[in-house]
Every structure is written in C-alpha cells, then in structure tokens.
Design a protein around this motif. Structure first.
Motif, short mmCIF file in Angstrom:
data_model
loop_
_atom_site.label_atom_id
_atom_site.label_comp_id
_atom_site.label_asym_id
_atom_site.label_seq_id
_atom_site.Cartn_x
_atom_site.Cartn_y
_atom_site.Cartn_z
N GLU A 40 3.20 -6.77 2.53
CA GLU A 40 3.01 -6.44 1.01
C GLU A 40 4.27 -6.05 0.24
O GLU A 40 4.09 -5.92 -0.96
CB GLU A 40 1.91 -5.10 1.12
N VAL A 41 5.29 -5.97 1.11
CA VAL A 41 6.59 -5.76 0.22
C VAL A 41 6.80 -7.09 -0.67
O VAL A 41 7.47 -6.87 -1.46
CB VAL A 41 7.76 -5.57 1.19
N PHE A 42 6.23 -8.17 -0.32
CA PHE A 42 6.26 -9.35 -1.00
C PHE A 42 5.58 -9.60 -2.02
O PHE A 42 5.57 -10.58 -2.90
CB PHE A 42 6.53 -10.75 -0.20
N ALA A 43 4.64 -8.56 -2.17
CA ALA A 43 3.52 -8.61 -3.13
C ALA A 43 3.81 -7.92 -4.60
O ALA A 43 3.10 -7.75 -5.28
CB ALA A 43 2.21 -7.98 -2.82
N PHE A 50 12.23 -5.77 -1.14
CA PHE A 50 12.51 -6.07 0.16
C PHE A 50 14.19 -6.37 0.56
O PHE A 50 14.58 -5.98 1.38
CB PHE A 50 12.28 -7.77 0.16
N MET A 51 14.75 -6.39 -0.68
CA MET A 51 16.44 -6.24 -0.51
C MET A 51 16.63 -4.79 -0.09
O MET A 51 17.69 -4.74 0.65
CB MET A 51 16.95 -6.69 -1.76
N ALA A 52 16.09 -3.71 -0.23
CA ALA A 52 16.42 -2.62 -0.30
C ALA A 52 16.23 -2.23 1.30
O ALA A 52 16.72 -1.16 1.76
CB ALA A 52 15.49 -1.53 -0.82
N ARG A 53 15.55 -3.13 2.00
CA ARG A 53 15.39 -2.81 3.51
C ARG A 53 16.74 -3.03 4.39
O ARG A 53 16.76 -2.63 5.47
CB ARG A 53 14.12 -3.68 4.12
N GLY A 54 17.47 -3.80 3.71
CA GLY A 54 18.98 -3.96 4.51
C GLY A 54 18.91 -5.16 5.25
O GLY A 54 18.13 -5.97 5.32
N LEU A 90 12.11 -14.12 -13.27
CA LEU A 90 13.35 -13.79 -12.86
C LEU A 90 13.10 -12.77 -11.50
O LEU A 90 12.14 -12.16 -11.18
CB LEU A 90 13.53 -12.31 -13.72
N PRO A 91 14.04 -13.43 -10.66
CA PRO A 91 13.61 -13.13 -8.97
C PRO A 91 14.00 -11.48 -8.82
O PRO A 91 13.33 -11.24 -7.81
CB PRO A 91 14.66 -14.05 -8.38
N PHE A 92 14.67 -10.62 -9.48
CA PHE A 92 15.20 -9.53 -8.96
C PHE A 92 15.11 -8.68 -10.33
O PHE A 92 15.43 -9.21 -11.44
CB PHE A 92 16.12 -9.34 -8.18
N GLU A 93 14.67 -7.41 -10.08
CA GLU A 93 15.07 -6.52 -11.31
C GLU A 93 16.55 -5.97 -11.41
O GLU A 93 17.18 -5.65 -10.63
CB GLU A 93 14.29 -5.32 -11.32
N VAL A 94 17.16 -6.38 -12.49
CA VAL A 94 18.49 -6.28 -12.64
C VAL A 94 19.11 -4.69 -12.96
O VAL A 94 18.68 -4.15 -13.89
CB VAL A 94 19.37 -7.28 -13.59
N ALA A 95 19.77 -4.23 -12.17
CA ALA A 95 20.07 -2.52 -12.22
C ALA A 95 21.29 -2.51 -13.13
O ALA A 95 21.24 -2.00 -14.31
CB ALA A 95 20.11 -2.04 -10.89
N THR A 176 21.55 -3.56 -0.46
CA THR A 176 21.84 -2.30 0.00
C THR A 176 22.65 -1.59 -0.87
O THR A 176 23.72 -1.78 -1.05
CB THR A 176 22.21 -2.63 1.45
N PRO A 177 22.11 -0.19 -1.26
CA PRO A 177 22.94 0.36 -2.10
C PRO A 177 23.76 1.49 -1.51
O PRO A 177 23.81 1.71 -0.09
CB PRO A 177 21.57 1.58 -2.85
#
Length: 367
Positions: A40-43, A50-54, A90-95, A176-177
C-alpha cells in the motif's frame, strides 16, 4: 531497450477516475506496483513514502520488480497498463528546491556576456558549488503550460518578460532525510534518483533584480520536471572532471559520481542543442556535501538541480541566452522562423539518455 529491465524509472499515474498511484515504466507500459507487489505504500499517489524507507528498501524493491518482470510475466501481465491509457502526475512532493551553477562552460559564457571587461568567473566559483534556494511550490510536471511571467525589467519598467529562456538541467531527488545539524552521509544512501529539469528563466527580470542577493522572481514562476525518476542504480558513472584548485576536504570526491548523460533540446520540434552532462565541473556528491555542510537538514522530496548543462561547442549550450549569445545570433528553425528568446506558443522539450537508458523528457509550452 531504452525502457527495459536496466532502467525501470518510477512515476505516478492514474487511469480513468481511479486515484493516482506509483508505478514503474517498462517498455510502453507502466507496471502498477500497488497491485503487483501488494504494498500500500505505492497507493499514496506520491513517491515520498516509499523513498523515505531508505536505500536498502530501494535496492530490494528494484531487484524484486526485475525478477517479477523477467521470470513471472504471467503474474505481472495483468498489471502492465499501456501508457496511452494513463495520465502522468508530479512523481514526488517537492519539499525544498535548490538550484546549483555547476557547468564551467555555462558560468564562463554568462560571465563573458554580462562582465566583458572582467574575469568570467567570480573568485569563489572554483572553490564551491554556487547555488540558491528556489521555490518548491512552482515545480510542475512535464506538459504543464508555462505562463509568461510579469515583473520589473528595469527602473520604472513593468510588464511581461521579453527574454523568456530555458535551462536544461539534471535534478536529484532526496529520499532519506537527515536531522537538523546532521551532515549527509553516503550520496547513494540519500539520493533516490534523477529527473530532468527545465528551469524556466526570465532573463530581463533576472538581470534587473539579481544584484546583490541573486535570482528571485526571474526564476520562481515555474520549474518543470519529468514525470519519471530514474534510480541511481540505472545510471553509468564516470570520473568527475579534474578540479583546480583542489577542493577543501569536505568537497573531495571519494567515488566516481560523474554521469555520462547526453541531453537534447528541441524548440518547436527542431533540435537546437545537445549538451553533455559528463563535462560538469561540480559533481552531485559535491553539491550534496556543500548543501548540508552548515547543518542544513535534508527532507524526503528535496530536489536539487545541477544548473544549466552546457558543453564547450556552440551546439552544446543548454540555454537560449547562450545559443543566441544574448539575442545577437538568432536560432533559425525549419519553419523559416527565427528565435532569440521564447515567444508565446513555443514548445520546448528536453530529453536525455545515458547509453541505452532513456531518462524520458520534460516539455512545456509558453502561453
């Protein structure tokens, strides 16, 4: 094959009235990861969770997708959706968004134009990757129309930009932050992948405002990115360009993070430039080190871009101001028209390849 198992860029798509979700491009299809991986991370409609998983999760997921597409085609076939049936988002939320200035040729060309009686490069340029903070809220996905910006063009002069330009760039997406005060570690543990960037620029607004604090309204009205984020693992790496003087310790390279990528810029369907990324002076690992050396944190979805990619030859310049030498050498199009800067209705497309790996394209039309 440009979109084969060695590529597999990530994007966000929707079909019909369905909500957006994450997939990977494979040939002329997109693989629905929510359905095929039962995760469900892809939903969520964004790559950020997903990127935050590392990086370990990135590598394991990529290997799993490759295995399924190679060995379990009967399982994945029902989840491969033709691209002509989907809308890309847009593929990601720009921080945050940071733009660098890493091409020696681009910086030298602009220096010669704007300061003909001085050294082209400022004294700091060879000592650090020069950059500025942009506006994350106006980063838009490829295909979004770009409205010509208004602003001050000189003392007492206000109106639409008459010198609207493009910049062909490569963007790096943080997965990864880090915490506040924590310097970034390994480059590939933080950077998820790359995306193509067009940093639209109003040169007349920029020229009037940029002293003493740098770019502002001449840049912040729109930045376009590709709908695809290509994993670092897909990209061929080469040694970085030789640097003189030798950088300070925190900027010294510990690995090859030069990237062998060829760009192509088209204006109204005509190829006007083919800039090479491999000749960039500052490499992305150095950009990341400089970005965080003062204790600034990274957030999932941060975007930092290379600055204009330009080569040593006239046909390798990544902006119109260079291609036309500040409007004195018009570009001749196959239609018979000429251009110095962009006119309303013009469409610019920037594409790129790394060997057989396609990075897709980013396109926009001026209105």
């Amino acid at each position: 094959m440009s979109w084969g198992l060695d590529n597999l860029p990530y994007g966000v798509f929707s079909r019909g009235g369905e909500p957006p979700r994450v997939g990977v491009r494979y040939g002329e299809h997109i693989l629905d990861l929510t359905a095929s991986l039962h995760d469900e991370v892809f939903a969520t409609g964004s790559l950020n969770p997903f990127m935050a998983r590392g990086s370990t999760a990135w590598r394991e997921t990529r290997a799993l997708i490759q295995t399924k597409l190679r060995d379990d085609r009967s399982v994945t076939q029902e989840h491969l959706i033709p691209l002509d049936q989907v809308r890309l988002h847009l593929p990601f939320e720009v921080a945050d968004y940071v733009d660098f200035y890493c091409s020696l040729e681009h910086a030298s060309n602009l220096g010669r134009m704007f300061r003909p009686d001085e050294e082209p490069l400022k004294p700091n340029w060879r000592h650090l990757p020069v950059g500025y903070h942009g506006r994350a809220g106006t980063v838009v996905v490829s295909g979004t129309p770009v409205t010509r910006p208004h602003g001050q063009r000189g003392a007492g002069v206000f109106g639409p930009s008459a010198k609207l330009d493009i910049e062909a760039e490569l963007g790096f997406v943080i997965g990864t932050p880090t915490a506040l005060g924590e310097r970034a570690g390994s480059f590939e543990d933080h950077v998820f992948g790359v995306t193509l960037v067009n940093d639209w620029s109003a040169r007349d607004i920029q020229a009037w405002e940029y002293v003493p604090l740098g770019p502002f309204l001449g840049k912040s009205f729109a930045t376009s990115v590709s709908p695809w984020v290509t994993p670092l693992a897909a990209l061929p790496r080469v040694p970085g360009r030789e640097q003189d003087p030798e950088p300070l310790d925190y900027l010294r390279r510990s690995a090859d993070w030069g990237l062998d990528i060829e760009f192509e810029v088209t204006l109204n369907g005509d190829v006007v430039s083919r800039p090479p990324y491999s000749g960039m002076y500052w490499t992305p690992d150095q950009m990341l080190a400089h970005l965080t050396v003062n204790g600034a944190s990274l957030r999932t979805g941060d975007l930092f871009a290379s600055g204009t990619v330009s080569g040593a030859q006239p046909g390798q310049r990544g902006s119109l101001i260079e291609l036309t030498w500040n409007g004195t050498e018009p570009i001749k199009l196959s239609s018979g028209e000429t251009r110095t800067f962009l006119e309303n209705g013009d469409t610019v497309t920037i594409s790129a390849r790394a060997g057989d790996i396609s990075l897709g394209e980013v396109t926009g039309t001026v209105q």
